[in-house]
Design a protein around this motif. Structure first.
Motif, short mmCIF file in Angstrom:
data_model
loop_
_atom_site.label_atom_id
_atom_site.label_comp_id
_atom_site.label_asym_id
_atom_site.label_seq_id
_atom_site.Cartn_x
_atom_site.Cartn_y
_atom_site.Cartn_z
N THR A 171 55.82 127.36 44.73
CA THR A 171 54.90 126.89 43.72
C THR A 171 54.43 125.50 44.13
OG1 THR A 171 56.03 128.16 42.00
CG2 THR A 171 54.60 126.35 41.27
N VAL A 172 53.13 125.30 44.14
CA VAL A 172 52.55 124.02 44.52
C VAL A 172 52.83 123.01 43.41
CG1 VAL A 172 50.41 122.80 45.07
CG2 VAL A 172 50.75 125.16 45.85
N HIS A 173 53.30 121.83 43.80
CA HIS A 173 53.55 120.75 42.85
C HIS A 173 52.40 119.74 42.88
CE1 HIS A 173 57.93 121.87 43.72
NE2 HIS A 173 57.60 122.38 42.55
N ALA A 174 52.35 118.89 41.87
CA ALA A 174 51.31 117.86 41.81
C ALA A 174 51.34 117.04 43.10
CB ALA A 174 51.53 116.96 40.60
N ASP A 175 50.20 116.73 43.62
CA ASP A 175 50.01 115.92 44.83
C ASP A 175 50.41 116.63 46.13
OD1 ASP A 175 49.00 113.74 43.34
OD2 ASP A 175 51.05 113.05 42.95
N ASP A 176 50.84 117.89 46.07
CA ASP A 176 51.10 118.65 47.30
C ASP A 176 49.77 118.95 47.98
OD1 ASP A 176 53.83 118.80 47.04
OD2 ASP A 176 53.87 120.88 46.36
N THR A 177 49.79 118.97 49.29
CA THR A 177 48.64 119.46 50.05
C THR A 177 49.13 120.59 50.93
OG1 THR A 177 48.94 118.02 51.99
CG2 THR A 177 47.67 117.12 50.13
N LEU A 178 48.22 121.43 51.34
CA LEU A 178 48.60 122.54 52.20
C LEU A 178 49.14 122.03 53.53
CD1 LEU A 178 48.72 125.56 52.13
CD2 LEU A 178 46.39 125.64 52.98
N TRP A 179 48.57 120.93 54.02
CA TRP A 179 49.03 120.34 55.28
C TRP A 179 50.46 119.82 55.16
CZ3 TRP A 179 46.55 120.87 59.80
CH2 TRP A 179 45.25 121.37 59.74
N GLU A 180 50.79 119.18 54.02
CA GLU A 180 52.16 118.69 53.82
C GLU A 180 53.15 119.85 53.70
OE1 GLU A 180 51.21 114.53 51.44
OE2 GLU A 180 51.42 116.39 50.31
N ILE A 181 52.73 120.90 53.01
CA ILE A 181 53.60 122.08 52.87
C ILE A 181 53.87 122.68 54.24
CG2 ILE A 181 53.71 124.45 51.98
CD1 ILE A 181 52.05 123.36 49.54
N ALA A 182 52.82 122.86 55.03
CA ALA A 182 52.98 123.43 56.37
C ALA A 182 53.84 122.53 57.24
CB ALA A 182 51.61 123.64 57.01
N ASP A 183 53.66 121.23 57.13
CA ASP A 183 54.43 120.29 57.93
C ASP A 183 55.92 120.37 57.58
OD1 ASP A 183 54.63 118.14 59.87
OD2 ASP A 183 55.03 116.82 58.16
N ALA A 184 56.22 120.52 56.29
CA ALA A 184 57.62 120.59 55.84
C ALA A 184 58.29 121.90 56.26
CB ALA A 184 57.68 120.45 54.32
N LEU B 150 47.16 134.45 54.44
CA LEU B 150 48.04 135.25 53.58
C LEU B 150 47.61 135.21 52.12
CD1 LEU B 150 51.66 134.49 54.81
CD2 LEU B 150 50.54 136.71 54.74
N ASN B 151 47.10 134.06 51.69
CA ASN B 151 46.79 133.86 50.28
C ASN B 151 45.31 133.98 49.96
OD1 ASN B 151 49.48 132.98 48.97
ND2 ASN B 151 49.40 131.91 50.93
N GLY B 152 44.50 134.35 50.96
CA GLY B 152 43.07 134.53 50.72
C GLY B 152 42.35 133.24 50.36
N LEU B 153 42.83 132.12 50.90
CA LEU B 153 42.21 130.84 50.61
C LEU B 153 41.05 130.60 51.57
CD1 LEU B 153 45.43 128.66 50.22
CD2 LEU B 153 44.06 129.68 48.40
N SER B 154 39.93 130.10 51.04
CA SER B 154 38.78 129.80 51.90
C SER B 154 38.82 128.37 52.41
CB SER B 154 37.47 130.05 51.15
OG SER B 154 37.41 129.23 49.99
N GLY B 155 39.68 127.54 51.81
CA GLY B 155 39.83 126.15 52.23
C GLY B 155 41.28 125.74 52.06
N SER B 156 41.58 124.52 52.48
CA SER B 156 42.98 124.08 52.45
C SER B 156 43.37 123.40 51.14
CB SER B 156 43.26 123.14 53.63
OG SER B 156 42.46 122.00 53.54
N GLU B 157 42.48 123.36 50.18
CA GLU B 157 42.79 122.74 48.90
C GLU B 157 43.63 123.68 48.04
OE1 GLU B 157 40.26 121.19 45.13
OE2 GLU B 157 39.52 120.64 47.12
N VAL B 158 44.72 123.14 47.48
CA VAL B 158 45.58 123.93 46.59
C VAL B 158 45.76 123.18 45.28
CG1 VAL B 158 46.82 125.20 48.38
CG2 VAL B 158 47.64 122.96 47.70
#
Length: 90
Positions: A36-49, A66-74
């Motif tokens: 679950t994405v938390h406040a201030d998370d970015t897709l880049w930070e999630i991937a990095d972790a 996997l998630n059908g996202l057209s951009g990296s904003e979550v």
């Protein structure tokens, strides 16, 4: 009036097929880890972790695909499927 009714029926039929395809695609994601994405998370930070790779770009792209996202904003509260084989899941 008849044309409008026929058009409406065609739209409903196509829309129903799209929903069924989307459900079938999601069915293939069963068993994958999710976060679950938390406040201030970015897709880049999630991937990095989640990966030891120096370049997190491929992991970001895999998560987007996997998630059908057209951009990296979550958005906070969004649930994301994660690729199998990542280093750790938080």
């Amino acid at each position: 009036m008849v044309l409008l009714a026929l058009f409406s029926l065609a739209v409903l039929r196509v829309g129903g097929r799209i929903d069924m395809v989307a459900a079938d695609e999601r069915a293939g994601l069963e068993g994958l880890p999710r976060i679950t994405v938390h406040a201030d998370d970015t897709l880049w930070e999630i991937a990095d972790a989640l990966t030891k790779e120096a370049d997190t770009g491929p992991t970001v792209r895999r998560i987007m695909d996997l998630n059908g996202l057209s951009g990296s904003e979550v958005r906070p509260g969004a649930r994301l499927y994660l690729p199998e084989g990542l280093v750790s899941v938080r």
